[in-house]
Design a protein around this motif. Structure first.
Motif, PDB file in Angstrom:
ATOM      1  N   ARG A  14       0.839  -1.193   0.000  1.00 16.10           N
ATOM      2  CA  ARG A  14       0.000   0.000   0.000  1.00 16.10           C
ATOM      3  C   ARG A  14       0.873   1.241   0.000  1.00 16.10           C
ATOM      4  NH1 ARG A  14      -3.914  -1.043   4.902  1.00 16.10           N
ATOM      5  NH2 ARG A  14      -4.938   0.795   4.104  1.00 16.10           N
ATOM      6  N   GLY A  15       0.225   2.374  -0.123  1.00 14.90           N
ATOM      7  CA  GLY A  15       0.950   3.638  -0.104  1.00 14.90           C
ATOM      8  C   GLY A  15       1.438   4.046  -1.480  1.00 14.90           C
ATOM      9  N   PRO A  16       2.300   5.071  -1.515  1.00 16.58           N
ATOM     10  CA  PRO A  16       2.742   5.644  -2.781  1.00 16.58           C
ATOM     11  C   PRO A  16       3.384   4.627  -3.725  1.00 16.58           C
ATOM     12  CG  PRO A  16       3.458   6.989  -0.943  1.00 16.58           C
ATOM     13  CD  PRO A  16       2.867   5.756  -0.361  1.00 16.58           C
ATOM     14  N   TRP A  17       3.184   4.848  -4.986  1.00 10.88           N
ATOM     15  CA  TRP A  17       3.739   3.965  -6.012  1.00 10.88           C
ATOM     16  C   TRP A  17       5.184   4.362  -6.318  1.00 10.88           C
ATOM     17  CZ3 TRP A  17       1.329   0.371  -9.669  1.00 10.88           C
ATOM     18  CH2 TRP A  17       0.077  -0.066  -9.238  1.00 10.88           C
ATOM     19  N   SER A  18       6.024   3.351  -6.515  1.00  7.87           N
ATOM     20  CA  SER A  18       7.412   3.617  -6.902  1.00  7.87           C
ATOM     21  C   SER A  18       7.475   3.773  -8.416  1.00  7.87           C
ATOM     22  CB  SER A  18       8.308   2.460  -6.457  1.00  7.87           C
ATOM     23  OG  SER A  18       8.028   1.324  -7.249  1.00  7.87           O
ATOM     24  N   PRO A  19       8.525   4.437  -8.936  1.00  8.16           N
ATOM     25  CA  PRO A  19       8.680   4.568 -10.388  1.00  8.16           C
ATOM     26  C   PRO A  19       8.715   3.204 -11.091  1.00  8.16           C
ATOM     27  CG  PRO A  19      10.180   6.037  -9.253  1.00  8.16           C
ATOM     28  CD  PRO A  19       9.546   5.189  -8.198  1.00  8.16           C
ATOM     29  N   ASP A  20       9.314   2.203 -10.433  1.00  7.02           N
ATOM     30  CA  ASP A  20       9.365   0.859 -11.025  1.00  7.02           C
ATOM     31  C   ASP A  20       7.969   0.267 -11.188  1.00  7.02           C
ATOM     32  OD1 ASP A  20      12.063   0.940 -11.239  1.00  7.02           O
ATOM     33  OD2 ASP A  20      12.474  -0.369  -9.513  1.00  7.02           O
ATOM     34  N   CYS A  50      -3.122  -4.213  -4.953  1.00  2.80           N
ATOM     35  CA  CYS A  50      -4.532  -4.548  -5.131  1.00  2.80           C
ATOM     36  C   CYS A  50      -4.978  -4.088  -6.527  1.00  2.80           C
ATOM     37  CB  CYS A  50      -5.324  -3.827  -4.037  1.00  2.80           C
ATOM     38  SG  CYS A  50      -7.082  -3.817  -4.271  1.00  2.80           S
ATOM     39  N   GLY A  51      -5.866  -4.844  -7.139  1.00  3.18           N
ATOM     40  CA  GLY A  51      -6.348  -4.490  -8.468  1.00  3.18           C
ATOM     41  C   GLY A  51      -6.969  -3.099  -8.520  1.00  3.18           C
ATOM     42  N   LYS A  52      -7.677  -2.796  -7.443  1.00  3.87           N
ATOM     43  CA  LYS A  52      -8.307  -1.477  -7.371  1.00  3.87           C
ATOM     44  C   LYS A  52      -7.258  -0.372  -7.368  1.00  3.87           C
ATOM     45  CE  LYS A  52     -12.562  -1.197  -4.964  1.00  3.87           C
ATOM     46  NZ  LYS A  52     -13.231  -0.975  -3.696  1.00  3.87           N
ATOM     47  N   SER A  53      -6.176  -0.649  -6.659  1.00  3.26           N
ATOM     48  CA  SER A  53      -5.099   0.331  -6.572  1.00  3.26           C
ATOM     49  C   SER A  53      -4.458   0.542  -7.949  1.00  3.26           C
ATOM     50  CB  SER A  53      -4.066  -0.163  -5.558  1.00  3.26           C
ATOM     51  OG  SER A  53      -2.992   0.728  -5.481  1.00  3.26           O
ATOM     52  N   CYS A  54      -4.284  -0.568  -8.702  1.00  2.86           N
ATOM     53  CA  CYS A  54      -3.736  -0.478 -10.064  1.00  2.86           C
ATOM     54  C   CYS A  54      -4.655   0.356 -10.952  1.00  2.86           C
ATOM     55  CB  CYS A  54      -3.570  -1.863 -10.677  1.00  2.86           C
ATOM     56  SG  CYS A  54      -2.326  -2.868  -9.870  1.00  2.86           S
ATOM     57  N   ARG A  55      -5.933   0.067 -10.849  1.00  2.94           N
ATOM     58  CA  ARG A  55      -6.902   0.797 -11.670  1.00  2.94           C
ATOM     59  C   ARG A  55      -6.835   2.293 -11.391  1.00  2.94           C
ATOM     60  NH1 ARG A  55     -11.596   2.707 -10.072  1.00  2.94           N
ATOM     61  NH2 ARG A  55     -12.941   3.499 -11.729  1.00  2.94           N
ATOM     62  N   LEU A  56      -6.813   2.632 -10.102  1.00  4.43           N
ATOM     63  CA  LEU A  56      -6.778   4.027  -9.695  1.00  4.43           C
ATOM     64  C   LEU A  56      -5.494   4.708 -10.167  1.00  4.43           C
ATOM     65  CD1 LEU A  56      -9.054   5.245  -8.001  1.00  4.43           C
ATOM     66  CD2 LEU A  56      -7.470   5.313  -6.093  1.00  4.43           C
ATOM     67  N   ARG A  57      -4.386   3.994 -10.035  1.00  2.00           N
ATOM     68  CA  ARG A  57      -3.102   4.562 -10.446  1.00  2.00           C
ATOM     69  C   ARG A  57      -3.102   4.835 -11.950  1.00  2.00           C
ATOM     70  NH1 ARG A  57       0.724   7.739  -8.405  1.00  2.00           N
ATOM     71  NH2 ARG A  57       2.716   7.427  -9.434  1.00  2.00           N
ATOM     72  N   TRP A  58      -3.652   3.885 -12.690  1.00  2.00           N
ATOM     73  CA  TRP A  58      -3.705   4.048 -14.144  1.00  2.00           C
ATOM     74  C   TRP A  58      -4.625   5.215 -14.520  1.00  2.00           C
ATOM     75  CZ3 TRP A  58      -1.535   3.165 -18.639  1.00  2.00           C
ATOM     76  CH2 TRP A  58      -2.295   3.298 -19.803  1.00  2.00           C
TER      77      TRP A  58
END
Length: 294
Positions: A14-20, A50-58
């Motif tokens: 969880r938390g902020p996404w890394s550049p990688d 989490c899939g939801k997190s991926c969706r939101l990030r995208w």
DNA sequence: AACTGTCTCAACCGCGTAGAT
DNA sequence: CATCTACGCGGTTGAGACAGT
């Protein structure tokens, strides 16, 4: 019992996404798309998210052509106008602003635009009441409701509540107007908390927005009045049971009733074109309302 | 410099709903 | 029709940045 979690929270980062992580997600979606399954996507590409997190990030960050910050005056106006009309339906508002995400607009509204607007309102209210006071002193002035509620597209002058109540809807006057294939438009703005709401009426919303783009408001037939009185008047006149519904969010606007004849009200339109405010303006909120056929 | 308060915004949470079974 | 699952949405949170004292 509660709701089942969408993913195993213990094994998910969880938390902020890394550049990688961003790069992994972006390159996969660029090549393969989301494949219509966000939940399965992170496992497929080896992300502990989490899939939801991926969706939101995208959607909010990685998607192409996303604009961040630097909202223009025009965008401000569109957001304000739509918010006042339809409330906090950020996805609908975002759809009107290419490159903007609902999350961005929501944040922008909550942190800046709302305050900017409140400042503007207070300034206008002050100016309006000073002007009003000066006029009253010089002549025993009677408020003209059409002047007080002058509808402009983005930021109308605030009416005073007592003025508002002085001009209830008078169906006996309106009765004499020719109304075939026309639109009867009335201002609606007051607290609707005590009025029954109906989810079935909400389902009619898409049709009710048909006035959105073609601006089918006949300003010549605007009737300012207390919404409950308007409703009562229309009910007694048309013989049709009407129901007042709370939009459950802040915002306000002009509602209109389309009618082939007075006795045959067949559709309703909520138009966001002419925002309107409750006179007291406590805090920054004002209730929106529209009318639905039962 | 250190502390405190405020602001911003990315991310999370949980609910409503549509579609599949 | 009931149940399940995933998606989309709006509300909320909290970490970091920034401003003020």
């Amino acid at each position: 019992m509660g709701r089942a979690p969408c993913c195993d929270k213990a094994n998910v980062k969880r938390g902020p996404w890394s550049p990688d992580e961003d790069a992994t997600l972006k390159s996969y979606i660029d090549q393969h798309g989301t494949c219509g399954n966000w939940i399965a996507l992170p496992q497929k590409i080896g992300l502990k998210r989490c899939g939801k997190s991926c969706r939101l990030r995208w959607l909010n960050y990685l998607r192409p052509n996303i604009k961040h910050g630097g909202f223009s005056e025009e965008e401000d106006n569109i957001i304000c106008s739509l918010y006042l009309s339809i409330g906090s339906r950020w996805s609908i508002i975002a759809a009107q602003l290419p490159g903007r995400t609902d999350n961005d607009i929501k944040n922008y509204w909550n942190t800046r635009l709302k305050k900017k607007l409140m400042g503007k309102q207070r300034k206008e209210q002050r100016a309006s009441s000073i002007k009003h006071e000066m006029k009253r002193e010089s002549e025993s002035f009677v408020v003209n409701p059409h002047e007080a509620m002058n509808p402009i597209l983005y930021w109308p002058e605030l009416p005073l509540l007592d003025t508002y109540l002085q001009y209830p809807f008078d169906v006996s006057t309106a009765q004499d107007q020719p109304c075939d294939n026309s639109t009867i438009t009335f201002a609606s703005s007051t607290s609707m908390n005590s009025v029954k709401s109906s989810s079935s009426t909400f389902s009619q919303m898409p049709n009710m927005f048909q006035g959105f783009n073609n601006h089918q408001i006949d300003l010549g037939q605007i009737v300012y009045g207390n919404p409950q009185q308007v409703l009562d008047g229309l009910e007694s006149f048309s013989g049709v049971d009407l129901e007042m519904v709370n939009l459950s969010s802040t915002g306000s606007g002009i509602s209109s009733v389309e009618s082939n004849s007075w006795g045959d009200i067949n559709s309703l339109v909520y138009s966001p074109m002419v925002p309107h405010y409750e006179g007291t303006m406590q805090g920054s909120t004002c209730e929106a309302s529209y009318f639905g056929l039962q």
